[in-house]
Motif scaffolding. Sequence first.
Motif, short mmCIF file in Angstrom:
data_model
loop_
_atom_site.label_atom_id
_atom_site.label_comp_id
_atom_site.label_asym_id
_atom_site.label_seq_id
_atom_site.Cartn_x
_atom_site.Cartn_y
_atom_site.Cartn_z
N ASP A 21 20.50 30.60 45.74
CA ASP A 21 19.29 31.36 45.55
C ASP A 21 18.24 30.60 46.00
O ASP A 21 17.83 29.52 45.77
CB ASP A 21 19.21 31.71 44.10
CG ASP A 21 18.83 30.72 43.02
OD1 ASP A 21 17.64 30.48 42.82
OD2 ASP A 21 19.86 29.96 42.59
N ARG A 23 14.81 30.16 45.16
CA ARG A 23 14.09 29.55 44.09
C ARG A 23 14.48 28.27 43.70
O ARG A 23 13.80 27.09 43.91
CB ARG A 23 13.84 30.40 42.82
CG ARG A 23 13.00 29.71 41.74
CD ARG A 23 13.04 30.40 40.71
NE ARG A 23 14.18 30.19 39.77
CZ ARG A 23 14.56 29.25 38.81
NH1 ARG A 23 13.59 28.23 39.05
NH2 ARG A 23 15.53 29.08 38.41
N ARG A 24 15.71 28.21 43.58
CA ARG A 24 16.48 26.70 43.18
C ARG A 24 16.59 25.78 44.60
O ARG A 24 16.20 24.61 44.55
CB ARG A 24 17.59 26.81 42.72
CG ARG A 24 17.55 27.05 41.16
CD ARG A 24 19.26 27.16 40.49
NE ARG A 24 19.92 28.49 41.20
CZ ARG A 24 21.26 28.42 40.80
NH1 ARG A 24 21.91 27.79 39.97
NH2 ARG A 24 21.99 29.57 41.47
N ARG A 26 14.26 25.91 47.08
CA ARG A 26 12.81 25.46 47.36
C ARG A 26 12.63 24.52 46.42
O ARG A 26 12.04 23.54 46.60
CB ARG A 26 12.27 26.84 47.02
CG ARG A 26 10.57 26.40 47.53
CD ARG A 26 9.91 27.78 47.75
NE ARG A 26 9.97 28.30 46.57
CZ ARG A 26 10.55 29.67 46.17
NH1 ARG A 26 11.14 30.13 47.18
NH2 ARG A 26 10.34 30.44 45.01
N HIS A 27 12.95 24.75 45.15
CA HIS A 27 12.71 23.51 44.20
C HIS A 27 13.44 22.16 44.38
O HIS A 27 12.68 21.25 44.43
CB HIS A 27 12.90 23.90 42.78
CG HIS A 27 12.37 23.13 41.63
ND1 HIS A 27 10.97 23.40 41.21
CD2 HIS A 27 12.58 22.02 41.19
CE1 HIS A 27 10.75 22.61 40.27
NE2 HIS A 27 11.51 21.69 40.23
N GLN A 131 14.36 35.71 33.85
CA GLN A 131 13.86 34.56 34.60
C GLN A 131 13.04 33.86 33.83
O GLN A 131 13.20 32.58 34.06
CB GLN A 131 13.20 35.61 35.91
CG GLN A 131 12.34 34.56 36.69
CD GLN A 131 11.43 35.32 37.74
OE1 GLN A 131 11.69 36.40 38.20
NE2 GLN A 131 10.16 34.91 37.81
N LEU A 135 13.37 29.63 33.21
CA LEU A 135 12.30 28.82 33.60
C LEU A 135 12.28 27.92 32.23
O LEU A 135 11.95 26.72 32.38
CB LEU A 135 11.15 29.43 33.96
CG LEU A 135 11.12 29.87 35.33
CD1 LEU A 135 10.03 30.85 35.70
CD2 LEU A 135 11.57 29.01 36.60
#
Length: 237
Positions: A21, A23-24, A26-27, A131, A135
Motif C-alpha cells: 500500500d 502509505r506504508r 511512502r513512510h 485507518q 495509526l
Amino acid sequence: MNLILLAAQDLLNDHCAVVRDPRRLRHLREVHRANIGDELTLGLAGGKLGKGRLVRIEDDLAQFEIDSLDQMPPAALPVHLVLALPRPRMLARSLEHVTALGVKHITLLHTRRVEKSYWQSPELKPEKIHQHLVLGLEQARDTLLPEVSLEKHFKPFVEDRLPALLEHRRGLLAHPGMPDACPRGIDEPTLLVIGPEGGFIPYEVERLLEAGCQGIHLGERILRVETAVTALLSRLF
C-alpha cells in the motif's frame, strides 16, 4: 510509524511479508529512509511483534524477511472509554491518541451538545475509523485493534447498556464541577465517561450519576476534549 503493522494478507509465509500500500511504502522511503538490509520492527495485526530485514524495495512493494514474531504487544489499559462524539477533526486525533495509549474499548455517544451533523461525517465510516486506529497502533508499537461502537441515542444507552458495562467496572464521569478529584494510578477495570465540547447538560449528568458513575474533575481549567482525554488516561493509569 514505529511499527510496520502487517495484515494477514501481507504474509507470503511465516518468514516473508510484502507491503504494497502507498502509505506504508511512502513512510518507509521518506521517514525511515529504509535501505535493503535495514532491520525494522514488524507486528502482525492481532498477533505478536518481532524484527524483520528489508530485502527488497521497489516503487510498488517492499519485501521483508521475518526473523521471528515472538514478542507480546504492550499491555492494554483496563478501561472502557465512553466519549461524547467530538467534531470530526478532533475525533480523528482522539482515536489515534487513545489507541496509542492502550485503550481497547471505545464507545462514541450522542449527547445534547453533540451536533447531529457529526454523525454524518465521513470520519465515522468503518474504513476511516480503522485507518485512525492503525495509526495509533503504529505509533505505540501495538498490534491489537480497539473495538469501537456507536451509540446515537443517550437515553437507551444509559438505561439499557450502561448497567451491564458497570457490573464489573468502576464508573467515572469526568465533568467540571464534580466533587472529587480524578484518582491517580488505579489498576481496576474502569469505565470512563467524557462529555462533548461544552460538557454534559444537567439531565445527562444526573442520569450518569444515578447509573452508578462517580463524578470527578481535573481542576479549575476547562480543557479541550482531546487534551482532557489524554490527561485523564495518563493520570488514572
